[in-house]
Design a protein around this motif. Structure first.
Motif, PDB file in Angstrom:
ATOM      1  N   THR A   1      16.752   2.806   5.082  1.00 22.74           N
ATOM      2  CA  THR A   1      16.314   1.575   5.765  1.00 22.74           C
ATOM      3  C   THR A   1      14.873   1.198   5.393  1.00 22.74           C
ATOM      4  O   THR A   1      14.655   0.723   4.289  1.00 22.74           O
ATOM      5  CB  THR A   1      16.577   1.667   7.282  1.00 22.74           C
ATOM      6  OG1 THR A   1      17.936   2.125   7.489  1.00 22.74           O
ATOM      7  CG2 THR A   1      16.460   0.305   7.937  1.00 22.74           C
ATOM      8  N   ALA A   2      13.882   1.444   6.267  1.00 19.38           N
ATOM      9  CA  ALA A   2      12.505   1.090   5.909  1.00 19.38           C
ATOM     10  C   ALA A   2      12.071   1.855   4.658  1.00 19.38           C
ATOM     11  O   ALA A   2      11.397   1.309   3.782  1.00 19.38           O
ATOM     12  CB  ALA A   2      11.555   1.389   7.070  1.00 19.38           C
ATOM     13  N   GLY A   3      12.473   3.134   4.573  1.00 17.74           N
ATOM     14  CA  GLY A   3      12.150   3.937   3.394  1.00 17.74           C
ATOM     15  C   GLY A   3      12.831   3.409   2.143  1.00 17.74           C
ATOM     16  O   GLY A   3      12.266   3.456   1.043  1.00 17.74           O
ATOM     17  N   ALA A   4      14.051   2.886   2.296  1.00 26.05           N
ATOM     18  CA  ALA A   4      14.765   2.285   1.160  1.00 26.05           C
ATOM     19  C   ALA A   4      14.031   1.032   0.684  1.00 26.05           C
ATOM     20  O   ALA A   4      13.952   0.759  -0.518  1.00 26.05           O
ATOM     21  CB  ALA A   4      16.198   1.934   1.562  1.00 26.05           C
ATOM     22  N   TYR A   5      13.473   0.274   1.626  1.00 25.78           N
ATOM     23  CA  TYR A   5      12.689  -0.913   1.251  1.00 25.78           C
ATOM     24  C   TYR A   5      11.447  -0.498   0.447  1.00 25.78           C
ATOM     25  O   TYR A   5      11.156  -1.070  -0.614  1.00 25.78           O
ATOM     26  CB  TYR A   5      12.266  -1.711   2.502  1.00 25.78           C
ATOM     27  CG  TYR A   5      11.344  -2.859   2.147  1.00 25.78           C
ATOM     28  CD1 TYR A   5      11.871  -4.096   1.750  1.00 25.78           C
ATOM     29  CD2 TYR A   5       9.957  -2.700   2.136  1.00 25.78           C
ATOM     30  CE1 TYR A   5      11.036  -5.136   1.367  1.00 25.78           C
ATOM     31  CE2 TYR A   5       9.118  -3.727   1.757  1.00 25.78           C
ATOM     32  CZ  TYR A   5       9.668  -4.949   1.373  1.00 25.78           C
ATOM     33  OH  TYR A   5       8.825  -5.966   0.971  1.00 25.78           O
ATOM     34  N   ILE A   6      10.714   0.502   0.940  1.00 28.88           N
ATOM     35  CA  ILE A   6       9.488   0.941   0.255  1.00 28.88           C
ATOM     36  C   ILE A   6       9.814   1.428  -1.165  1.00 28.88           C
ATOM     37  O   ILE A   6       9.105   1.102  -2.127  1.00 28.88           O
ATOM     38  CB  ILE A   6       8.774   2.061   1.062  1.00 28.88           C
ATOM     39  CG1 ILE A   6       8.336   1.558   2.458  1.00 28.88           C
ATOM     40  CG2 ILE A   6       7.573   2.620   0.292  1.00 28.88           C
ATOM     41  CD1 ILE A   6       7.309   0.439   2.467  1.00 28.88           C
ATOM     42  N   LEU A   7      10.909   2.178  -1.315  1.00 28.23           N
ATOM     43  CA  LEU A   7      11.287   2.674  -2.646  1.00 28.23           C
ATOM     44  C   LEU A   7      11.766   1.544  -3.558  1.00 28.23           C
ATOM     45  O   LEU A   7      11.505   1.558  -4.758  1.00 28.23           O
ATOM     46  CB  LEU A   7      12.355   3.758  -2.530  1.00 28.23           C
ATOM     47  CG  LEU A   7      11.878   5.084  -1.909  1.00 28.23           C
ATOM     48  CD1 LEU A   7      13.042   6.041  -1.724  1.00 28.23           C
ATOM     49  CD2 LEU A   7      10.791   5.742  -2.753  1.00 28.23           C
ATOM     50  N   SER A   8      12.456   0.546  -2.996  1.00 29.02           N
ATOM     51  CA  SER A   8      12.883  -0.612  -3.806  1.00 29.02           C
ATOM     52  C   SER A   8      11.663  -1.398  -4.276  1.00 29.02           C
ATOM     53  O   SER A   8      11.601  -1.831  -5.435  1.00 29.02           O
ATOM     54  CB  SER A   8      13.807  -1.532  -2.990  1.00 29.02           C
ATOM     55  OG  SER A   8      14.928  -0.831  -2.527  1.00 29.02           O
ATOM     56  N   LEU A   9      10.698  -1.583  -3.380  1.00 33.48           N
ATOM     57  CA  LEU A   9       9.453  -2.266  -3.742  1.00 33.48           C
ATOM     58  C   LEU A   9       8.720  -1.473  -4.830  1.00 33.48           C
ATOM     59  O   LEU A   9       8.218  -2.045  -5.821  1.00 33.48           O
ATOM     60  CB  LEU A   9       8.571  -2.411  -2.493  1.00 33.48           C
ATOM     61  CG  LEU A   9       7.214  -3.095  -2.645  1.00 33.48           C
ATOM     62  CD1 LEU A   9       7.370  -4.530  -3.170  1.00 33.48           C
ATOM     63  CD2 LEU A   9       6.458  -3.101  -1.309  1.00 33.48           C
TER      64      LEU A   9
ATOM     65  N   ASP B   1       0.837  -1.210   0.000  1.00 32.56           N
ATOM     66  CA  ASP B   1       0.000   0.000   0.000  1.00 32.56           C
ATOM     67  C   ASP B   1       0.869   1.255   0.000  1.00 32.56           C
ATOM     68  O   ASP B   1       0.579   2.231  -0.697  1.00 32.56           O
ATOM     69  CB  ASP B   1      -0.897   0.043   1.248  1.00 32.56           C
ATOM     70  CG  ASP B   1      -1.974  -1.031   1.240  1.00 32.56           C
ATOM     71  OD1 ASP B   1      -2.359  -1.479   0.141  1.00 32.56           O
ATOM     72  OD2 ASP B   1      -2.424  -1.417   2.338  1.00 32.56           O
ATOM     73  N   LEU B   2       1.945   1.232   0.798  1.00 32.97           N
ATOM     74  CA  LEU B   2       2.814   2.411   0.890  1.00 32.97           C
ATOM     75  C   LEU B   2       3.541   2.655  -0.433  1.00 32.97           C
ATOM     76  O   LEU B   2       3.708   3.800  -0.858  1.00 32.97           O
ATOM     77  CB  LEU B   2       3.809   2.241   2.044  1.00 32.97           C
ATOM     78  CG  LEU B   2       3.153   2.180   3.441  1.00 32.97           C
ATOM     79  CD1 LEU B   2       4.187   1.822   4.500  1.00 32.97           C
ATOM     80  CD2 LEU B   2       2.470   3.500   3.799  1.00 32.97           C
ATOM     81  N   ALA B   3       3.933   1.557  -1.119  1.00 34.00           N
ATOM     82  CA  ALA B   3       4.575   1.704  -2.434  1.00 34.00           C
ATOM     83  C   ALA B   3       3.573   2.255  -3.452  1.00 34.00           C
ATOM     84  O   ALA B   3       3.910   3.126  -4.264  1.00 34.00           O
ATOM     85  CB  ALA B   3       5.135   0.363  -2.898  1.00 34.00           C
ATOM     86  N   ASP B   4       2.327   1.776  -3.392  1.00 30.53           N
ATOM     87  CA  ASP B   4       1.292   2.276  -4.309  1.00 30.53           C
ATOM     88  C   ASP B   4       0.970   3.742  -4.035  1.00 30.53           C
ATOM     89  O   ASP B   4       0.639   4.498  -4.953  1.00 30.53           O
ATOM     90  CB  ASP B   4       0.015   1.434  -4.177  1.00 30.53           C
ATOM     91  CG  ASP B   4       0.201   0.006  -4.673  1.00 30.53           C
ATOM     92  OD1 ASP B   4       1.169  -0.241  -5.431  1.00 30.53           O
ATOM     93  OD2 ASP B   4      -0.598  -0.870  -4.298  1.00 30.53           O
ATOM     94  N   GLN B   5       1.070   4.133  -2.760  1.00 26.94           N
ATOM     95  CA  GLN B   5       0.812   5.528  -2.395  1.00 26.94           C
ATOM     96  C   GLN B   5       1.816   6.454  -3.093  1.00 26.94           C
ATOM     97  O   GLN B   5       1.469   7.564  -3.512  1.00 26.94           O
ATOM     98  CB  GLN B   5       0.944   5.637  -0.869  1.00 26.94           C
ATOM     99  CG  GLN B   5       0.259   6.824  -0.266  1.00 26.94           C
ATOM    100  CD  GLN B   5       0.288   6.742   1.259  1.00 26.94           C
ATOM    101  OE1 GLN B   5       1.334   6.465   1.854  1.00 26.94           O
ATOM    102  NE2 GLN B   5      -0.841   6.998   1.879  1.00 26.94           N
TER     103      GLN B   5
END
Length: 330
Positions: free
Chosen positions: A112-120, A89-93
């Motif tokens: 870190t967590a933000g890097a994961y969301i951007l990679s996804l 959901d956060l990646a789609d946002q």
């Protein structure tokens, strides 16, 4: 930050998200996404207050700082009835944010967590990502020990809110013990500033982001398919150091490079922003971008990676341990 800074609240299908826009919107876009419990002030301020880095980034890009839901300065508590977002959901946002601003393909920088969301995000919407700058990134689902640690933090947030013990857990996540201090050594200014900024977070909002990250899927298999250039920084005393080494081993060697920063925790952007400057300059050269002192034309040309393959410097540079990986092969 910059004299053009202004905040937008973008309504998405998964709730409202705060985006701070810095600079000239005619320039190519760079989006940032911070780590757990942070926003652009507590995660990227060190980098943007470092004059050479600020001139490199703001000369070439318009910056869009995206906060995780409810992490922006002055955020109220998100309604309990709102469904908790997943990592997907956060990646789609992010896609909805890009569409709101009419942005095409973007450069991405996450911690870190933000890097994961951007990679996804880059795996789901490959045509929307030009390049990734990832700081102490995650890519696997949580190890048993990380899952347990996150569960402890979740319980602290749920029962005690942003208490002293929770802040200590977060500061260990972000910073090396050198700057966190000890009985003999006072903690550094950046840690004190971060501690103050953590006080402003709504514990329920942080809990929602933590739960999304603790349930994240493993994206390792997809990494081989990434074709955007990727630059990874990791502090060698980051709890996620081995995760970054795992991630670089899965990325296509022709498009990726790893920079290990000595005596540094996860948040290289705050703890050692100077260590990011030269590798970023070389990374951006692959897109025909330069620091202003070398470059007087308008940087508004679209970012299209040229075929040059700059080596990421000699290991002597600034005491970094640099992997001799080419960032691009023609």
């Amino acid at each position: 930050m910059d004299n053009y800074e202004n905040e937008h609240h973008v309504q998405t299908g998964r709730g409202s998200v705060s985006v701070i826009v810095c600079g000239d919107q005619d320039k190519p876009p760079l989006i940032t996404y911070p780590d757990l419990a942070l926003n652009h002030m507590s995660c990227f301020q060190g980098l943007f207050f470092f004059p050479e880095a600020a001139s490199l980034l703001l000369h070439n890009f318009c910056i869009y700082h995206i906060s995780p839901p409810g992490h922006e300065l002055g955020a109220g508590e998100i309604c309990e009835d709102d469904p908790s977002p997943s990592a997907d959901d956060l990646a789609d946002q992010i896609l909805e944010v890009l569409n709101f601003f009419g942005l095409g393909a973007v450069m991405c920088m996450g911690v870190t967590a933000g890097a994961y969301i951007l990679s996804l995000f880059a795996l789901k919407y490959r045509e929307r990502v030009l390049g990734l700058i990832l700081i102490s990134p995650l890519c696997k689902s949580p190890s048993w020990s990380e899952w347990f640690y996150n569960k402890v933090m979740s319980n602290l947030l749920y029962f005690y809110g942003m208490c002293g013990l929770l802040k200590e857990c977060l500061l260990q996540r972000y910073f090396s013990k050198e700057v966190r201090g000890s009985a003999e050594v006072a903690e550094s200014d950046i840690v004190q500033a971060c501690r103050k900024l953590l006080d402003e977070r709504q514990s329920n909002n942080v809990l929602r982001f933590l739960q999304a990250i603790n349930r994240r899927p493993d994206i390792t298999e997809g990494l081989k398919r990434l074709r955007c250039r990727t630059l990874i920084f990791v502090g060698d005393s980051s709890p996620f150091h081995s995760e970054a080494l795992h991630m670089i081993s899965k990325l296509d060697r022709r498009y990726s490079a790893l920079v290990e920063v000595q005596a540094c925790g996860s948040m290289v952007t705050e703890e050692q922003p100077h260590a990011m400057l030269i590798p970023m300059e070389y990374f951006f050269m692959g897109y025909g971008l330069y620091r202003p002192c070398q470059f007087s034309d308008s940087p508004r040309s679209p970012l299209s990676p040229s075929c040059i393959s700059p080596e990421l410097l000699s290991p002597e540079s600034m005491g970094l341990k640099l992997k001799p990986i080419k960032t691009r092969i023609s």
